[in-house]
Design a protein around this motif. Structure first.
Motif, PDB file in Angstrom:
ATOM      1  N   ILE A 176       3.932  -2.240 -10.043  1.00 45.97           N
ATOM      2  CA  ILE A 176       2.959  -1.198  -9.704  1.00 45.97           C
ATOM      3  C   ILE A 176       2.317  -0.626 -10.971  1.00 45.97           C
ATOM      4  O   ILE A 176       3.001  -0.209 -11.895  1.00 45.97           O
ATOM      5  CB  ILE A 176       3.637  -0.075  -8.895  1.00 45.97           C
ATOM      6  CG1 ILE A 176       4.162  -0.642  -7.579  1.00 45.97           C
ATOM      7  CG2 ILE A 176       2.650   1.067  -8.633  1.00 45.97           C
ATOM      8  CD1 ILE A 176       4.937   0.345  -6.758  1.00 45.97           C
ATOM      9  N   ALA A 177       0.991  -0.662 -10.971  1.00 43.10           N
ATOM     10  CA  ALA A 177       0.236  -0.141 -12.118  1.00 43.10           C
ATOM     11  C   ALA A 177      -0.856   0.780 -11.597  1.00 43.10           C
ATOM     12  O   ALA A 177      -1.377   0.585 -10.500  1.00 43.10           O
ATOM     13  CB  ALA A 177      -0.376  -1.283 -12.912  1.00 43.10           C
ATOM     14  N   LYS A 178      -1.200   1.762 -12.371  1.00 43.58           N
ATOM     15  CA  LYS A 178      -2.267   2.673 -11.977  1.00 43.58           C
ATOM     16  C   LYS A 178      -3.607   1.938 -12.027  1.00 43.58           C
ATOM     17  O   LYS A 178      -3.832   1.067 -12.857  1.00 43.58           O
ATOM     18  CB  LYS A 178      -2.309   3.895 -12.908  1.00 43.58           C
ATOM     19  CG  LYS A 178      -1.121   4.837 -12.739  1.00 43.58           C
ATOM     20  CD  LYS A 178      -1.280   6.069 -13.606  1.00 43.58           C
ATOM     21  CE  LYS A 178      -0.115   7.032 -13.395  1.00 43.58           C
ATOM     22  NZ  LYS A 178      -0.251   8.247 -14.228  1.00 43.58           N
ATOM     23  N   ASN A 179      -4.497   2.313 -11.127  1.00 48.05           N
ATOM     24  CA  ASN A 179      -5.827   1.727 -11.118  1.00 48.05           C
ATOM     25  C   ASN A 179      -6.549   2.055 -12.410  1.00 48.05           C
ATOM     26  O   ASN A 179      -6.475   3.171 -12.910  1.00 48.05           O
ATOM     27  CB  ASN A 179      -6.665   2.295  -9.957  1.00 48.05           C
ATOM     28  CG  ASN A 179      -6.096   1.885  -8.613  1.00 48.05           C
ATOM     29  OD1 ASN A 179      -5.267   0.995  -8.522  1.00 48.05           O
ATOM     30  ND2 ASN A 179      -6.525   2.559  -7.567  1.00 48.05           N
ATOM     31  N   LYS A 180      -7.252   1.052 -12.922  1.00 48.65           N
ATOM     32  CA  LYS A 180      -8.039   1.284 -14.131  1.00 48.65           C
ATOM     33  C   LYS A 180      -9.399   1.823 -13.757  1.00 48.65           C
ATOM     34  O   LYS A 180      -9.961   1.471 -12.750  1.00 48.65           O
ATOM     35  CB  LYS A 180      -8.184  -0.025 -14.910  1.00 48.65           C
ATOM     36  CG  LYS A 180      -6.857  -0.542 -15.471  1.00 48.65           C
ATOM     37  CD  LYS A 180      -7.088  -1.801 -16.286  1.00 48.65           C
ATOM     38  CE  LYS A 180      -5.760  -2.310 -16.848  1.00 48.65           C
ATOM     39  NZ  LYS A 180      -5.958  -3.553 -17.636  1.00 48.65           N
ATOM     40  N   GLN A 237       0.821  -1.208   0.000  1.00 51.34           N
ATOM     41  CA  GLN A 237       0.000   0.000   0.000  1.00 51.34           C
ATOM     42  C   GLN A 237       0.858   1.263   0.000  1.00 51.34           C
ATOM     43  O   GLN A 237       0.568   2.229  -0.718  1.00 51.34           O
ATOM     44  CB  GLN A 237      -0.942  -0.011   1.201  1.00 51.34           C
ATOM     45  CG  GLN A 237      -2.052  -1.043   1.078  1.00 51.34           C
ATOM     46  CD  GLN A 237      -3.136  -0.862   2.119  1.00 51.34           C
ATOM     47  OE1 GLN A 237      -2.925  -0.233   3.148  1.00 51.34           O
ATOM     48  NE2 GLN A 237      -4.305  -1.424   1.859  1.00 51.34           N
ATOM     49  N   ASN A 238       1.919   1.272   0.790  1.00 47.85           N
ATOM     50  CA  ASN A 238       2.791   2.443   0.812  1.00 47.85           C
ATOM     51  C   ASN A 238       3.456   2.680  -0.535  1.00 47.85           C
ATOM     52  O   ASN A 238       3.597   3.827  -0.982  1.00 47.85           O
ATOM     53  CB  ASN A 238       3.852   2.295   1.906  1.00 47.85           C
ATOM     54  CG  ASN A 238       3.298   2.560   3.289  1.00 47.85           C
ATOM     55  OD1 ASN A 238       2.347   3.319   3.443  1.00 47.85           O
ATOM     56  ND2 ASN A 238       3.873   1.932   4.299  1.00 47.85           N
ATOM     57  N   GLY A 246      -0.352   7.678  -5.888  1.00 54.87           N
ATOM     58  CA  GLY A 246      -1.204   8.571  -5.116  1.00 54.87           C
ATOM     59  C   GLY A 246      -2.493   7.942  -4.627  1.00 54.87           C
ATOM     60  O   GLY A 246      -3.276   8.600  -3.929  1.00 54.87           O
ATOM     61  N   VAL A 247      -2.736   6.672  -4.967  1.00 56.58           N
ATOM     62  CA  VAL A 247      -3.941   5.975  -4.519  1.00 56.58           C
ATOM     63  C   VAL A 247      -3.564   4.574  -4.057  1.00 56.58           C
ATOM     64  O   VAL A 247      -2.512   4.033  -4.401  1.00 56.58           O
ATOM     65  CB  VAL A 247      -5.008   5.882  -5.638  1.00 56.58           C
ATOM     66  CG1 VAL A 247      -5.498   7.265  -6.025  1.00 56.58           C
ATOM     67  CG2 VAL A 247      -4.451   5.151  -6.857  1.00 56.58           C
ATOM     68  N   LEU A 248      -4.453   3.977  -3.267  1.00 51.63           N
ATOM     69  CA  LEU A 248      -4.241   2.607  -2.818  1.00 51.63           C
ATOM     70  C   LEU A 248      -4.441   1.628  -3.974  1.00 51.63           C
ATOM     71  O   LEU A 248      -5.221   1.893  -4.892  1.00 51.63           O
ATOM     72  CB  LEU A 248      -5.214   2.262  -1.697  1.00 51.63           C
ATOM     73  CG  LEU A 248      -4.991   2.965  -0.357  1.00 51.63           C
ATOM     74  CD1 LEU A 248      -6.184   2.723   0.561  1.00 51.63           C
ATOM     75  CD2 LEU A 248      -3.711   2.471   0.304  1.00 51.63           C
ATOM     76  N   PRO A 249      -3.778   0.476  -3.937  1.00 47.19           N
ATOM     77  CA  PRO A 249      -4.010  -0.533  -4.966  1.00 47.19           C
ATOM     78  C   PRO A 249      -5.398  -1.136  -4.828  1.00 47.19           C
ATOM     79  O   PRO A 249      -5.997  -1.140  -3.751  1.00 47.19           O
ATOM     80  CB  PRO A 249      -2.935  -1.588  -4.683  1.00 47.19           C
ATOM     81  CG  PRO A 249      -2.637  -1.429  -3.219  1.00 47.19           C
ATOM     82  CD  PRO A 249      -2.793   0.034  -2.924  1.00 47.19           C
ATOM     83  N   THR A 250      -5.922  -1.666  -5.926  1.00 49.31           N
ATOM     84  CA  THR A 250      -7.196  -2.380  -5.866  1.00 49.31           C
ATOM     85  C   THR A 250      -6.997  -3.721  -5.169  1.00 49.31           C
ATOM     86  O   THR A 250      -5.866  -4.172  -4.940  1.00 49.31           O
ATOM     87  CB  THR A 250      -7.746  -2.628  -7.269  1.00 49.31           C
ATOM     88  OG1 THR A 250      -6.858  -3.534  -7.960  1.00 49.31           O
ATOM     89  CG2 THR A 250      -7.868  -1.324  -8.062  1.00 49.31           C
TER      90      THR A 250
END
Length: 432
Positions: free
Chosen positions: A428-432, A397-398, A405-409
């Motif tokens: 690490i990938a950005k949330n879709k 999560q960190n 800038g956001v938590l993982p799904t």
């Protein structure tokens, strides 16, 4: 953290528009021992509604479920929570010292209508990931249920009734109308999931032969893992739509059945002939006239206390799943081929040890003691697993917060756990 042996709930929320956010609920089951009861946290019920549970962590509950969403409340939201360890399973995995088998548990139960359950990670329920009691007009999406060290009997269950939703003038028909389950994952990675998506009461084997469940949609869900039992099973339902679902799992084993009647071998898609009406089913379903009452493989144990856990053979793929996942979780690596064969032979020895027994044997070895010297032996198995998962979840999560800038799904978190355990870089990938 619960500190009272007689405590029956950690939190009860019966009001309207209440929000529960960023709370850790710890049932303390390995210090206080288990207790029968409905659940660790209750939300909903009479005169309640439009409540929210968000970004909370639930662990090691002592009662029937970690989070209970009660009817007749409406509009409850459960978003972005992590749930870890509900009860002890039929083999004894997750059991406290001297615990009888009847203390298994769900991670979540829901009878509240118009509920939205999204993006929650549920690790090691020993009964069901989300047990649905009709809950009409609810949406359950983007969640992950995983058997890592305990055997979930069900992933997302549609086998139960709730009295407020009995359909008038329709016999024993109960309304699941408007319920949608979509884009969820059930992973039998390290422990058997007995039935991923059971639909219909008789699958569970409680003998209510005239009960019909009506109206749910189950679409775009995935089941995976080497230790999967049955996948999507349709039995005594009306107006269900089950479409665009997928299995990449290895299915093995067979349910207990009743008496001398034995169900067919586990497979991804079964519809029981002449028991469903007005349904839309994807083409992968096998229509069978076989015996489908009680597909669970748990020694025909009902909910009466007993001190005897189930001892039955591990099919080869299930045994591989138990060993491989235990090595990754406990030692951060995969087993060698020789270690795999030796470990499978141990699991299928005459004593039929549990996965927890196997993990304890790892803890007694020199490699574990060198890597984790702060843990003194097998009696600290549950403390170690809690430490191991909290450390991993915190790091993941960190890392996501720092980079995106956001938590993982839930799906991202679950995928990254195995990278973290084995020392691989996080993807690490950005949330879709």
């Amino acid at each position: 953290k619960a500190d009272n042996p007689e405590m029956t709930a950690t939190l009860v929320s019966r009001g309207k528009n209440q929000k529960i956010k960023n709370v850790i609920f710890h049932g303390n089951r390995y210090e206080l021992s288990p207790r029968r009861g409905d659940g660790m946290v209750h939300v909903g019920g009479k005169d309640s509604g439009d409540c929210e549970v968000k970004e909370c962590f639930f662990a090691y509950g002592r009662m029937g479920t970690l989070l209970k969403l009660d009817s007749p409340a409406k509009g409850i939201k459960v978003f972005d929570c992590i749930m870890f360890g509900g009860g002890g399973d039929c083999r004894g995995n997750g059991a406290a010292q001297g615990e009888p088998i009847s203390y298994w548990g769900d991670t979540m139960t829901c009878s509240a209508q118009q509920t939205h359950i999204k993006n929650n990670l549920m690790i090691d329920p020993s009964d069901v990931g989300i047990a649905i009691f009709c809950a009409p007009d609810s949406l359950i999406e983007e969640n992950v249920v995983a058997g890592v060290s305990r055997e979930p009997l069900g992933g997302f269950n549609m086998v139960d009734r709730a009295a407020p939703y009995k359909v008038p003038n329709a016999g024993e028909t109960y309304s699941y109308d408007g319920l949608v389950l979509r884009n969820n994952i059930v992973d039998a990675r390290g422990a058997k999931v007995h039935i991923a998506f059971p639909m219909g009461r008789q699958i569970w084997g409680f003998g209510e032969k005239n009960m019909i469940l009506r109206g749910a949609t189950v679409e775009n869900n995935l089941i995976t893992g080497k230790a999967m039992g049955y996948g999507f099973v349709v039995f005594q339902v009306d107006n269900f739509k089950v479409i665009n679902n997928k299995s990449t799992a290895v299915h093995s084993g067979v349910g207990d059945g009743t008496g001398n009647l034995t169900p067919p071998k586990a497979a991804a898609f079964y519809a029981v002939k002449d028991t469903y009406t007005n349904c839309t089913l994807q083409k992968e379903f096998v229509v069978s006239d076989g015996y489908f009452v009680r597909l669970l493989r748990n020694g025909k144990v009902e909910r009466k206390p007993t001190t005897k856990f189930c001892k039955y053979e591990y099919p080869r793929p299930e045994a591989e799943a138990v060993v491989e996942t235990a090595f990754v979780e406990m030692l951060g690596r995969n087993p060698s081929s020789a270690e795999l064969e030796k470990s499978i032979a141990y699991l299928n020895s005459p004593e039929k040890p549990s996965g927890d027994d196997f993990r304890r044997s790892i803890m007694n070895g020199p490699e574990f003691k060198k890597k984790f010297p702060q843990f003194k032996g097998e009696d600290e198995l549950h403390e170690f697993r809690y430490y191991r998962w909290i450390e991993a979840l915190d790091a993941i999560q960190n890392a996501y917060l720092k980079k995106t800038g956001v938590l993982p799904t839930a799906k991202q978190t679950y995928a990254e756990i195995w990278n973290y355990f084995t020392g691989k870089p996080l993807n690490i990938a950005k949330n879709k």
